[in-house]
Write a protein that holds these residues in place. Structure first.
Motif: not given
Length: 445
Positions: A164-173, A188-192, A245-249
């Motif tokens: 939870d809090g990570d960003q997932v880059v994905m294709d979806f249909v 290539d949708y970036p979803l947090v 991807k993980k969040p980085v300040a």
């Protein structure tokens, strides 16, 4: 016309007003004479209709106007001569209800007068103003928050599951009944995860996915979804996870400063320091204002119009009742009884309100059109997309204008008092200021 005092008890006043039949007749004749040159009537040239005929035709209607104007004139003259200012709209009623043309008009007027406000030597008012400097620790804390808000995302190691809090880059249909629907696909949708930016239940199903994984997510569109053809429908989204991807300040450096509109890090620190001290000053002013009002309430005393206190107490009781019963939006509820506590608070508010109004009038304090416009626009921002309608509503609503003007006027009067009072600055810590603000909030609860 005769005005006779019938009651003078505390702030209560009563008067009997007599308008004689001769005075009424004279006023009617004046109106007819004024209108005669413009009157056209069959059988007469314009402006040549006889007065007797005019009186027969229009006299009865003009008699009502003459009565009202005579009574209003008597009241205005009374207030001008006596210097009285009614606390609320005077109560006026005819006492000879069997009046007929040719009789005198007898009226009874009653009201509560506003009290005489005692003179106040503002130089004798003593105030303490809390001063807080923005120290390095406070600036660094704010910088840390800005860096966190400006966070970036960096790839996690291969095989690491999304949290939870990570960003997932994905294709979806997305599909409904096996058929892809419009607007349900992306690449290539970036979803947090945890951002709640997708349909309820979607993001939770992606917690634990890894880069390179394929995942079918099944959700049901809400009944109030904006697309009519998808409301309440079950949909399946075939997702291909490309990256986790993980969040980085963000780094606290010149680049961060530029993101927030500053030239460099030192410039951002200066801006933060100024903003913090402005916030501290605003909080300190609220604390000082409460101290001022408490002091004024202690040192100034005068009779209060019972009607104003009663109306204020009812309003306080009504407001507090709705705060305790937030589910009741309308006013279809039992009558709310006022308590001694409500009345005591009402007396304070009325006393301070009358005092500040008197001080403001003597100091010629005014709320400018520019200040009113700014206040209206600030309120209008609470209604995105309807700012213009709100602005027009306020322009046409005198009561709403007064609600916006009153706090502006009060603050300007407070500033006037502070300018003339004996004010001592006391430097304190941010924590001390916070405690003083919390004490105010406890008193208000």
């Amino acid at each position: 016309m005769q005005v006779t005092e019938t009651l003078n008890e505390g702030l209560k006043r009563g008067y009997a007003i007599t308008v004689t039949a001769a005075e009424l007749d004279e006023k009617v004749n004046e109106k007819l004479t004024e209108a005669q040159p413009d009157v056209e009537m069959k059988g007469f040239r314009k402006g040549k209709v006889p007065m007797a005929l005019l009186k027969k035709q229009f006299g009865q209607r003009l008699m009502g106007e003459a009565m009202q104007e005579s009574i209003d004139g008597a009241m205005s003259k009374h207030f001008e001569d006596s210097g009285d200012r009614p606390a609320m709209q005077p109560e006026v009623k005819m006492t000879n209800e069997d009046w007929k043309e040719g009789d005198d008009v007898q009226v009874e007027m009653s009201y509560e007068a506003l009290p005489d406000i005692p003179e106040l030597d503002l130089s004798k008012v003593t105030l303490e103003r809390l001063v807080v400097k923005a120290d390095d620790a406070a600036v660094e804390e704010t910088l840390g928050s800005l860096a966190e808000n400006a966070q970036d995302f960096k790839p996690r190691k291969a095989g690491v599951k999304a949290k939870d809090g990570d960003q997932v880059v994905m294709d979806f249909v997305g599909k409904v009944d096996g058929e892809a629907f419009e607007g349900g696909s992306a690449e290539d949708y970036p979803l947090v995860l945890g951002s709640n930016s997708f349909i309820p239940g979607f993001e939770e199903q992606l917690v634990g996915v890894k880069a390179g994984e394929e995942k079918a997510v099944t959700v049901t569109f809400p009944e109030d979804y904006q697309a009519e053809n998808l409301k309440g429908k079950e949909a399946t989204f075939d997702c291909t996870i490309k990256e986790v991807k993980k969040p980085v300040a963000a780094e606290i450096d010149d680049e961060l400063a530029k993101k927030y509109g500053a030239e460099d890090l030192d410039g951002l620190k200066t801006r933060i320091s100024e903003q913090l001290e402005s916030e501290y000053a605003g909080a300190a002013r609220a604390v000082m204002k409460r101290g001022l009002l408490d002091q004024l309430d202690d040192i100034v005393n005068f009779d209060l119009p019972p009607s104003l206190v009663e109306a204020e107490a009812k309003q306080i009781a009504h407001q507090l009742w709705h705060e305790d019963n937030p589910d009741v939006e309308g006013h279809d509820h039992p009558e709310i009884e006022t308590t001694d506590e409500h009345t005591a608070l009402a007396e304070r508010r009325v006393r301070l309100g009358l005092l500040l109004a008197e001080l403001g009038q003597k100091a010629e304090v005014e709320v400018t059109d520019a200040e009113m416009s700014q206040a209206i626009m600030q309120q209008a921002r609470q209604y995105p997309g309807q700012e213009r309608q709100f602005f027009e509503f306020v322009q046409q609503n005198a009561q709403m204008q007064q609600q916006l003007r009153a706090p502006l006027f009060e603050d300007k009067v407070v500033d006037h008092i502070v300018e003339n009072a004996a004010v001592t600055d006391k430097e304190v810590s941010k924590d001390d200021l916070q405690k003083a603000v919390e004490a105010l909030e406890e008193d208000d609860s």
